[in-house]
Design a protein around this motif. Structure first.
Motif, PDB file in Angstrom:
ATOM      1  N   ARG A 150      35.137 -51.831  27.796  1.00  9.57           N
ATOM      2  CA  ARG A 150      36.589 -51.670  27.725  1.00  9.57           C
ATOM      3  C   ARG A 150      36.956 -50.535  26.771  1.00  9.57           C
ATOM      4  NH1 ARG A 150      41.112 -56.246  27.801  1.00  9.57           N
ATOM      5  NH2 ARG A 150      42.956 -54.998  27.279  1.00  9.57           N
ATOM      6  N   GLN A 151      36.260 -50.428  25.674  1.00  6.58           N
ATOM      7  CA  GLN A 151      36.532 -49.355  24.723  1.00  6.58           C
ATOM      8  C   GLN A 151      36.242 -47.988  25.333  1.00  6.58           C
ATOM      9  OE1 GLN A 151      33.924 -50.741  21.603  1.00  6.58           O
ATOM     10  NE2 GLN A 151      35.599 -51.705  20.474  1.00  6.58           N
ATOM     11  N   VAL A 152      35.221 -47.911  26.188  1.00  5.75           N
ATOM     12  CA  VAL A 152      34.909 -46.645  26.857  1.00  5.75           C
ATOM     13  C   VAL A 152      36.051 -46.242  27.783  1.00  5.75           C
ATOM     14  CG1 VAL A 152      33.368 -45.534  28.520  1.00  5.75           C
ATOM     15  CG2 VAL A 152      32.407 -46.880  26.639  1.00  5.75           C
ATOM     16  N   LEU A 153      36.650 -47.208  28.474  1.00  6.62           N
ATOM     17  CA  LEU A 153      37.818 -46.888  29.300  1.00  6.62           C
ATOM     18  C   LEU A 153      38.940 -46.318  28.436  1.00  6.62           C
ATOM     19  CD1 LEU A 153      38.185 -49.842  31.848  1.00  6.62           C
ATOM     20  CD2 LEU A 153      36.913 -47.709  32.081  1.00  6.62           C
ATOM     21  N   GLY A 154      39.120 -46.894  27.252  1.00  7.92           N
ATOM     22  CA  GLY A 154      40.151 -46.380  26.357  1.00  7.92           C
ATOM     23  C   GLY A 154      39.880 -44.956  25.928  1.00  7.92           C
ATOM     24  N   ALA A 155      38.618 -44.649  25.627  1.00 12.99           N
ATOM     25  CA  ALA A 155      38.268 -43.289  25.221  1.00 12.99           C
ATOM     26  C   ALA A 155      38.452 -42.318  26.375  1.00 12.99           C
ATOM     27  CB  ALA A 155      36.826 -43.254  24.706  1.00 12.99           C
ATOM     28  N   ALA A 156      38.092 -42.737  27.591  1.00 18.40           N
ATOM     29  CA  ALA A 156      38.281 -41.871  28.758  1.00 18.40           C
ATOM     30  C   ALA A 156      39.761 -41.583  28.985  1.00 18.40           C
ATOM     31  CB  ALA A 156      37.669 -42.519  29.998  1.00 18.40           C
ATOM     32  N   ALA A 157      40.594 -42.615  28.876  1.00 19.54           N
ATOM     33  CA  ALA A 157      42.033 -42.418  29.064  1.00 19.54           C
ATOM     34  C   ALA A 157      42.596 -41.496  28.003  1.00 19.54           C
ATOM     35  CB  ALA A 157      42.744 -43.767  29.038  1.00 19.54           C
ATOM     36  N   GLU A 158      42.146 -41.650  26.789  1.00 17.32           N
ATOM     37  CA  GLU A 158      42.609 -40.810  25.681  1.00 17.32           C
ATOM     38  C   GLU A 158      42.296 -39.337  25.929  1.00 17.32           C
ATOM     39  OE1 GLU A 158      40.999 -40.053  21.166  1.00 17.32           O
ATOM     40  OE2 GLU A 158      41.057 -42.118  21.895  1.00 17.32           O
ATOM     41  N   LEU A 159      41.143 -39.073  26.549  1.00 16.64           N
ATOM     42  CA  LEU A 159      40.704 -37.700  26.798  1.00 16.64           C
ATOM     43  C   LEU A 159      41.161 -37.180  28.160  1.00 16.64           C
ATOM     44  CD1 LEU A 159      37.109 -38.104  25.338  1.00 16.64           C
ATOM     45  CD2 LEU A 159      38.890 -36.589  24.432  1.00 16.64           C
ATOM     46  N   GLY A 160      41.889 -37.998  28.910  1.00 18.30           N
ATOM     47  CA  GLY A 160      42.381 -37.559  30.210  1.00 18.30           C
ATOM     48  C   GLY A 160      41.322 -37.505  31.287  1.00 18.30           C
ATOM     49  N   LEU A 161      40.259 -38.294  31.146  1.00 15.89           N
ATOM     50  CA  LEU A 161      39.172 -38.293  32.112  1.00 15.89           C
ATOM     51  C   LEU A 161      39.335 -39.422  33.123  1.00 15.89           C
ATOM     52  CD1 LEU A 161      36.194 -37.659  29.669  1.00 15.89           C
ATOM     53  CD2 LEU A 161      37.106 -36.047  31.352  1.00 15.89           C
ATOM     54  N   SER A 162      39.008 -39.143  34.362  1.00 14.61           N
ATOM     55  CA  SER A 162      39.037 -40.143  35.425  1.00 14.61           C
ATOM     56  C   SER A 162      37.779 -41.003  35.365  1.00 14.61           C
ATOM     57  CB  SER A 162      39.125 -39.460  36.787  1.00 14.61           C
ATOM     58  OG  SER A 162      40.211 -38.560  36.822  1.00 14.61           O
ATOM     59  N   VAL A 163      37.874 -42.218  35.907  1.00 11.40           N
ATOM     60  CA  VAL A 163      36.748 -43.152  35.918  1.00 11.40           C
ATOM     61  C   VAL A 163      36.535 -43.658  37.334  1.00 11.40           C
ATOM     62  CG1 VAL A 163      35.806 -45.312  35.011  1.00 11.40           C
ATOM     63  CG2 VAL A 163      37.259 -43.875  33.547  1.00 11.40           C
ATOM     64  N   LEU A 164      35.324 -43.466  37.864  1.00 12.19           N
ATOM     65  CA  LEU A 164      34.943 -43.989  39.170  1.00 12.19           C
ATOM     66  C   LEU A 164      33.965 -45.133  38.940  1.00 12.19           C
ATOM     67  CD1 LEU A 164      35.160 -43.110  42.351  1.00 12.19           C
ATOM     68  CD2 LEU A 164      32.765 -42.482  41.991  1.00 12.19           C
ATOM     69  N   VAL A 165      34.275 -46.315  39.471  1.00 10.44           N
ATOM     70  CA  VAL A 165      33.428 -47.496  39.285  1.00 10.44           C
ATOM     71  C   VAL A 165      32.587 -47.700  40.537  1.00 10.44           C
ATOM     72  CG1 VAL A 165      33.389 -49.951  38.728  1.00 10.44           C
ATOM     73  CG2 VAL A 165      35.207 -48.486  37.786  1.00 10.44           C
ATOM     74  N   HIS A 166      31.264 -47.653  40.368  1.00  7.39           N
ATOM     75  CA  HIS A 166      30.341 -47.721  41.515  1.00  7.39           C
ATOM     76  C   HIS A 166      29.293 -48.806  41.284  1.00  7.39           C
ATOM     77  CE1 HIS A 166      27.456 -46.684  44.588  1.00  7.39           C
ATOM     78  NE2 HIS A 166      28.286 -45.782  45.077  1.00  7.39           N
ATOM     79  N   PRO A 167      29.105 -49.700  42.264  1.00  4.25           N
ATOM     80  CA  PRO A 167      28.143 -50.798  42.073  1.00  4.25           C
ATOM     81  C   PRO A 167      26.702 -50.332  42.015  1.00  4.25           C
ATOM     82  CG  PRO A 167      28.967 -50.780  44.312  1.00  4.25           C
ATOM     83  CD  PRO A 167      29.784 -49.763  43.558  1.00  4.25           C
ATOM     84  N   MET A 168      25.827 -51.230  41.494  1.00  3.30           N
ATOM     85  CA  MET A 168      24.425 -50.897  41.246  1.00  3.30           C
ATOM     86  C   MET A 168      23.437 -51.675  42.109  1.00  3.30           C
ATOM     87  SD  MET A 168      24.023 -50.482  37.132  1.00  3.30           S
ATOM     88  CE  MET A 168      22.287 -50.077  37.364  1.00  3.30           C
ATOM     89  N   GLN A 169      23.897 -52.583  42.959  1.00  2.00           N
ATOM     90  CA  GLN A 169      22.997 -53.458  43.713  1.00  2.00           C
ATOM     91  C   GLN A 169      22.157 -54.321  42.782  1.00  2.00           C
ATOM     92  OE1 GLN A 169      22.372 -50.343  47.459  1.00  2.00           O
ATOM     93  NE2 GLN A 169      20.661 -51.517  46.729  1.00  2.00           N
ATOM     94  N   LEU A 170      22.824 -55.074  41.918  1.00  2.00           N
ATOM     95  CA  LEU A 170      22.118 -55.957  40.995  1.00  2.00           C
ATOM     96  C   LEU A 170      21.379 -57.045  41.769  1.00  2.00           C
ATOM     97  CD1 LEU A 170      24.876 -56.345  38.264  1.00  2.00           C
ATOM     98  CD2 LEU A 170      22.874 -54.849  38.219  1.00  2.00           C
ATOM     99  N   PRO A 171      20.097 -57.255  41.474  1.00  2.00           N
ATOM    100  CA  PRO A 171      19.311 -58.206  42.272  1.00  2.00           C
ATOM    101  C   PRO A 171      19.677 -59.664  41.981  1.00  2.00           C
ATOM    102  CG  PRO A 171      17.999 -57.362  40.449  1.00  2.00           C
ATOM    103  CD  PRO A 171      19.290 -56.579  40.443  1.00  2.00           C
ATOM    104  N   ARG A 172      19.692 -60.465  43.057  1.00  2.00           N
ATOM    105  CA  ARG A 172      19.823 -61.912  42.951  1.00  2.00           C
ATOM    106  C   ARG A 172      18.910 -62.523  43.998  1.00  2.00           C
ATOM    107  NH1 ARG A 172      26.146 -63.541  42.277  1.00  2.00           N
ATOM    108  NH2 ARG A 172      25.233 -65.531  42.924  1.00  2.00           N
ATOM    109  N   ALA A 173      18.317 -63.670  43.677  1.00  2.00           N
ATOM    110  CA  ALA A 173      17.305 -64.263  44.554  1.00  2.00           C
ATOM    111  C   ALA A 173      17.843 -64.520  45.956  1.00  2.00           C
ATOM    112  CB  ALA A 173      16.788 -65.558  43.941  1.00  2.00           C
ATOM    113  N   GLU A 174      19.109 -64.943  46.057  1.00  2.00           N
ATOM    114  CA  GLU A 174      19.650 -65.268  47.372  1.00  2.00           C
ATOM    115  C   GLU A 174      19.981 -64.032  48.190  1.00  2.00           C
ATOM    116  OE1 GLU A 174      23.153 -65.941  44.442  1.00  2.00           O
ATOM    117  OE2 GLU A 174      20.959 -65.836  44.430  1.00  2.00           O
TER     118      GLU A 174
END
Length: 327
Positions: A150-174
């Motif tokens: 959350r703090q990183v989002l605040g720093a990005a907003a402060e600097l006028g930088l855009s944020v793209l959120v992309h999934p990682m395919q986190l493994p789960r047994a099912e």
């Protein structure tokens, strides 16, 4: 039209960051592999800027925004990843600056250490052609409603930088079969991050934050009514936010990689019309075919997508500056 969701990684960084459990990426006779698993596209489509520019033009796009593939996020041994992150960001800046305005970039940052993240964010903000950062939806079981993420989002907003959120395919047994780690896992990861931002009050705290969730926001459009009901019914759901989630949903950006016109229609029913942007997921096999044509064929005009992409990236309107995204 600007495709905000495409991937690039220089050849010397194919080994991936320290601690990565996937075995690194490698070239075999011109085809790219992740460990021993073929990725079903040519290595050049991930690593060669000239190839990416040519493919961008062939797809009928004015510009592409390139970011690291999710395997390259520095999350497994982040304290050891500073050199990797710095090298990617430096090479990204060089790559986009030499692409004649056809490419822009989203850099990497650590999400475990605010000082380290701020150091890279400051460098990225000063680099020509760099619009912001790409980050995973979940880090060590947490998303963007708390802690360093959350703090990183605040720093990005402060600097006028855009944020793209992309999934990682986190493994789960099912999800260890039928590619469910992607087909189900990716949308669920993204949905978790959308919920964290909405219910955590992130946009109340950071009204200037430009944040985009890929793959049409995952499952979030279909769950928004459920979240809204929960927010109105339960103290624990609304504890972190002063606005119902539907009010803040319209402030989020989403790309058009939905693979289904009806899902795109549902997204449009809930998202703000000036917050939907063109995406492709180039060059992966799950990429949206015809990224420029798909949204236009299903009700979103090209001029709107162009304007929305520029707004997300913090660029002036097309009539004020023709590149990137000039058609």
């Amino acid at each position: 039209m600007i495709d905000v969701h495409a991937h690039w990684l220089p050849r010397d960084l194919l080994a991936l960051p320290p601690g990565n459990p996937l075995g690194g990426m490698n070239d075999r006779d011109g085809e790219l592999f992740l460990g021993d698993a073929p990725l079903a596209f040519p290595t050049a489509a991930m690593t060669d800027i000239d190839t990416i520019v040519a493919d961008t033009r062939e797809a009928g796009l004015g510009a592409r925004v390139i970011s690291a593939p999710p395997f390259a996020f520095p999350v497994h041994a982040p304290a050891e990843a500073d050199d990797y992150v710095a090298s990617f960001n430096e090479q990204l800046a060089d790559a986009v600056s030499g692409a004649d305005g056809t490419l822009a970039g989203l850099g990497l940052v650590r999400l475990d250490d605010l000082a380290a993240a701020r150091r890279e964010l400051t460098r990225l903000a000063a680099a020509e052609g760099i619009a912001g950062i790409a980050v995973p939806p979940v880090v060590d079981g947490r998303s963007y409603d708390r802690g360093v993420p959350r703090q990183v989002l605040g720093a990005a907003a402060e600097l006028g930088l855009s944020v793209l959120v992309h999934p990682m395919q986190l493994p789960r047994a099912e999800w260890d079969h039928h590619y469910l780690v992607n087909l189900i896992g990716n949308p669920v990861e993204t949905t978790t991050a959308v919920a964290g931002v909405l219910l955590g009050g992130v946009l109340e705290e950071l009204p200037g934050l430009r944040i985009c969730f890929v793959h049409g926001g995952g499952c979030a459009p279909s769950l928004l009514g459920r979240w809204e009901h929960g927010w109105r019914s339960r103290d624990d759901v609304r504890r972190g936010s002063s606005r119902p989630p539907a009010d803040s949903f319209g402030l989020l950006y989403f790309d058009t990689v939905t693979h289904d016109p009806e899902v795109l229609t549902l997204l449009r029913a809930h998202a703000s019309p000036d917050r939907i942007v063109c995406g492709s997921d180039y060059p992966f096999d799950m990429a949206q075919p015809a990224p420029a044509g798909f949204p236009v064929d299903h009700g979103i005009d090209a001029a709107t997508l162009e304007a929305n992409g520029r707004r997300f990236l913090g660029l002036p309107p097309a009539d004020a500056q023709q590149r990137p995204g000039e058609s």
